[in-house]
Design a protein around this motif. Structure first.
Motif, PDB file in Angstrom:
ATOM      1  N   PRO A  53       2.353  13.310  -8.655  1.00 53.67           N
ATOM      2  CA  PRO A  53       2.277  11.401  -7.806  1.00 53.67           C
ATOM      3  C   PRO A  53       0.535  11.171  -8.419  1.00 53.67           C
ATOM      4  O   PRO A  53      -0.531  11.717  -8.648  1.00 53.67           O
ATOM      5  CB  PRO A  53       2.091  12.097  -6.285  1.00 53.67           C
ATOM      6  N   ARG A  73      -0.576   2.329  -9.790  1.00 54.16           N
ATOM      7  CA  ARG A  73       0.925   1.942  -9.174  1.00 54.16           C
ATOM      8  C   ARG A  73       0.711   3.027  -8.207  1.00 54.16           C
ATOM      9  O   ARG A  73       1.181   5.017  -8.586  1.00 54.16           O
ATOM     10  CB  ARG A  73       2.021   1.708  -9.419  1.00 54.16           C
ATOM     11  N   ASP A  84       1.628   6.373  -5.472  1.00 57.46           N
ATOM     12  CA  ASP A  84       2.626   6.833  -4.222  1.00 57.46           C
ATOM     13  C   ASP A  84       2.222   6.875  -2.666  1.00 57.46           C
ATOM     14  O   ASP A  84       3.646   6.625  -1.929  1.00 57.46           O
ATOM     15  CB  ASP A  84       3.464   7.946  -5.224  1.00 57.46           C
ATOM     16  N   ALA A  85       1.428   6.771  -2.407  1.00 53.77           N
ATOM     17  CA  ALA A  85       0.602   6.685  -1.157  1.00 53.77           C
ATOM     18  C   ALA A  85      -0.140   5.927  -0.765  1.00 53.77           C
ATOM     19  O   ALA A  85      -1.390   6.149  -2.234  1.00 53.77           O
ATOM     20  CB  ALA A  85       1.020   7.916  -0.430  1.00 53.77           C
ATOM     21  N   ASP A 114       3.544   5.952   8.287  1.00 52.77           N
ATOM     22  CA  ASP A 114       4.999   6.170   7.396  1.00 52.77           C
ATOM     23  C   ASP A 114       4.923   7.809   8.700  1.00 52.77           C
ATOM     24  O   ASP A 114       3.976   8.224   7.945  1.00 52.77           O
ATOM     25  CB  ASP A 114       4.663   6.637   6.010  1.00 52.77           C
ATOM     26  N   GLY A 165      -0.316  -1.065   0.879  1.00 50.53           N
ATOM     27  CA  GLY A 165       1.023  -0.666   0.801  1.00 50.53           C
ATOM     28  C   GLY A 165       2.079  -1.315   0.739  1.00 50.53           C
ATOM     29  O   GLY A 165       2.893  -0.814   0.077  1.00 50.53           O
ATOM     30  N   ILE A 203       3.090  -3.109  -2.299  1.00 43.35           N
ATOM     31  CA  ILE A 203       3.682  -2.288  -3.373  1.00 43.35           C
ATOM     32  C   ILE A 203       5.309  -1.413  -2.728  1.00 43.35           C
ATOM     33  O   ILE A 203       5.250  -0.560  -3.723  1.00 43.35           O
ATOM     34  CB  ILE A 203       3.267  -1.997  -3.962  1.00 43.35           C
ATOM     35  N   GLN A 204       5.155  -1.764  -1.520  1.00 44.72           N
ATOM     36  CA  GLN A 204       5.860  -1.049  -0.853  1.00 44.72           C
ATOM     37  C   GLN A 204       6.370   1.053  -1.358  1.00 44.72           C
ATOM     38  O   GLN A 204       7.276   1.265  -1.495  1.00 44.72           O
ATOM     39  CB  GLN A 204       7.287  -1.293  -1.154  1.00 44.72           C
ATOM     40  N   VAL A 205       5.062   0.767  -0.721  1.00 44.92           N
ATOM     41  CA  VAL A 205       4.672   2.271  -0.310  1.00 44.92           C
ATOM     42  C   VAL A 205       3.524   2.817   0.618  1.00 44.92           C
ATOM     43  O   VAL A 205       3.622   2.123   1.532  1.00 44.92           O
ATOM     44  CB  VAL A 205       3.481   3.064  -1.399  1.00 44.92           C
ATOM     45  N   PRO A 206       4.204   4.426   1.375  1.00 45.32           N
ATOM     46  CA  PRO A 206       3.883   4.592   2.347  1.00 45.32           C
ATOM     47  C   PRO A 206       2.276   4.955   2.558  1.00 45.32           C
ATOM     48  O   PRO A 206       1.804   5.111   1.522  1.00 45.32           O
ATOM     49  CB  PRO A 206       4.671   6.487   2.626  1.00 45.32           C
ATOM     50  N   SER A 207       1.288   4.723   4.157  1.00 46.89           N
ATOM     51  CA  SER A 207       0.494   4.872   3.858  1.00 46.89           C
ATOM     52  C   SER A 207       0.520   5.875   5.406  1.00 46.89           C
ATOM     53  O   SER A 207       0.805   6.101   6.441  1.00 46.89           O
ATOM     54  CB  SER A 207      -0.235   3.487   4.117  1.00 46.89           C
TER      55      SER A 207
END
Length: 436
Positions: free
Chosen positions: A91, A190, A192-193, A342, A378, A381-385
């Motif tokens: 990732p 980009r 993933d977290a 998240d 976050g 780009i709609q990723v968890p943080s």
């Protein structure tokens, strides 16, 4: 007092993990504590205001290049990123640190205290790292160096984001996380977290804290201008009084939180910070201006409060025969979303922090009604943080009475550098599947 605290900080930096068996991350970071301390003190002596972090950015970029990172500069004026490709597929992780100082004159007696001066809102000001961003840069550079040394073990890639203007861009300028996103900080990488951390006076040195869900509040700035009709103060019936109207708006708005929002669900805050109207004691002015902020931990409650404030302003003004210009919120650039951790990723990071520091040093964070632009990264780009807090107040000092972040007396125990960097390193190693 501060000379004594300074000496205590030097002593505390080395045995930061005395109460717990050091993890691999703690052992990895231990040799870097003196270097991180030197970095932090240099940065502390040379703070720069938002969108002006040129020296800091140059320093960060040079260190990242030494570590072997692919470096990009000039994002959102002075932002810097560094990318490291791991030795194995996996990732992608981003780790963010903020760089800007505040228009605050330092009143802490340190040999490396800031003497920097600048201009803010057209006025000469002192400049200070009164929120600990110097420590964030130093800790994050330490983590970057440690990961570079273990590049071949990393199952995945990492990007470090050194962000300007977290405290807010100057009026008329764009900046911070929104501008980094706008200028393509993630165009070639980009994640993933995304991870972030912040030193706080509300916690003692040696501990960290985090919570799942809303960790820090959303923030929306508002501006309400009431337009009336000017008249002599002796004959107010010949005018429309915007001061009385604005006062009733302030009073009526207090019912939004106390009578409209379900605070069993989440807390919320509505604060008026500016009430400006009139120029002479015997003149009813033609306008009055209100400014303030709305804070919430729930998006629905946030939107309800903003809509209700607009409604109250318009209808109270109409009832007085006045008109109103309601900028609620002031602009998109003046707003930050809820800093939301998240839950699943928070559980993973909590386990990593406990591995690095020991369970006794990892606490459940209280909600904090301060805000951050970190979540904009976050959300874009709609990723968890996940965002956690690092204790900065020296042992023996009550965090409840310690000078707060943004105070001219804010004091950071440098033992926090070892704690925050070890926790972040372990979280990154675990996320990227590196061997401990």
């Amino acid at each position: 007092m501060h000379k004594t605290l300074f000496g205590a900080a030097l002593l505390l930096a080395a045995p930061a993990f005395a109460a717990s068996e050091p993890s691999g991350a703690a052992q990895t970071m231990a040799p870097w504590v003196p270097t991180m301390t030197q970095w932090r003190r240099d940065l502390h002596q040379h703070p720069e205001l938002s969108n002006q972090e040129r020296r800091t950015a140059k320093f960060v970029a040079a260190e990242l290049k030494k570590f072997g990172y692919t470096v990009r500069t000039g994002i959102a004026h002075t932002g810097v990123t560094g990318v490291l490709k791991g030795g194995k597929p996996g990732p992608r992780l981003a780790i963010r640190a903020d760089m800007d100082g505040l228009p605050v004159t330092e009143e802490v007696d340190l040999p490396f205290a800031s003497k920097a001066r600048g201009e803010y809102l057209g006025k000469p000001v002192g400049i200070m790292h009164a929120c600990g961003h110097d420590a964030h840069v130093a800790m994050t550079l330490g983590v970057a160096q440690a990961l570079a040394q273990r590049r071949n073990e990393l199952a995945g890639d990492v990007m470090f984001i050194f962000q300007p203007a977290e405290e807010g861009a100057p009026p008329g300028e764009e900046g911070g996380a929104p501008l980094m996103v706008k200028e393509g900080v993630f165009k070639d990488f980009r994640p993933d977290a995304i991870f972030g951390m912040h030193v706080v006076s509300a916690l003692p040195v040696g501990v960290v804290a985090l919570r799942a869900g809303g960790a820090m509040a959303s923030s929306d700035t508002f501006r309400i201008v009431v337009h009336g009709k000017q008249s002599h103060g002796a004959t107010p019936w010949k005018g429309v009084d915007p001061i009385v109207t604005a006062a009733e708006i302030v009073t009526a708005a207090q019912t939004i939180v106390s009578r409209e929002l379900d605070i069993n669900h989440e807390p919320a805050v509505l604060t008026f910070g500016i009430f400006d109207g009139g120029s002479r004691f015997n003149i009813v002015p033609d306008k009055a201006e209100l400014q303030g902020t709305v804070r919430a931990f729930d998006e629905g409650m946030r939107q309800h409060a903003l809509a209700s404030l607009r409604n109250i302003a318009e209808h109270v003004a109409a009832a007085h025969g006045a008109t109103v210009e309601a900028q609620v919120p002031l602009s998109a650039d003046s707003s930050n979303p809820v800093n939301y951790n998240d839950p699943a990723l928070t559980a993973r990071v909590r386990a990593s922090l406990e591995t690095a520091l020991g369970k006794d040093r990892v606490r459940e964070a209280q909600r904090w009604t301060a805000s951050e632009d970190f979540p904009q990264l976050g959300q874009a780009i709609q990723v968890p943080s996940v965002y956690f807090f690092v204790g900065a107040t020296p042992a023996g000092t009550d965090p409840a009475t310690a000078p707060t972040n943004h105070s001219p007396h804010f004091f950071l125990d440098e033992g926090a550098l070892a704690v925050g960097s070890a926790g972040m390193l372990q979280a990154a190693l675990d996320y990227l599947g590196a061997a401990r």
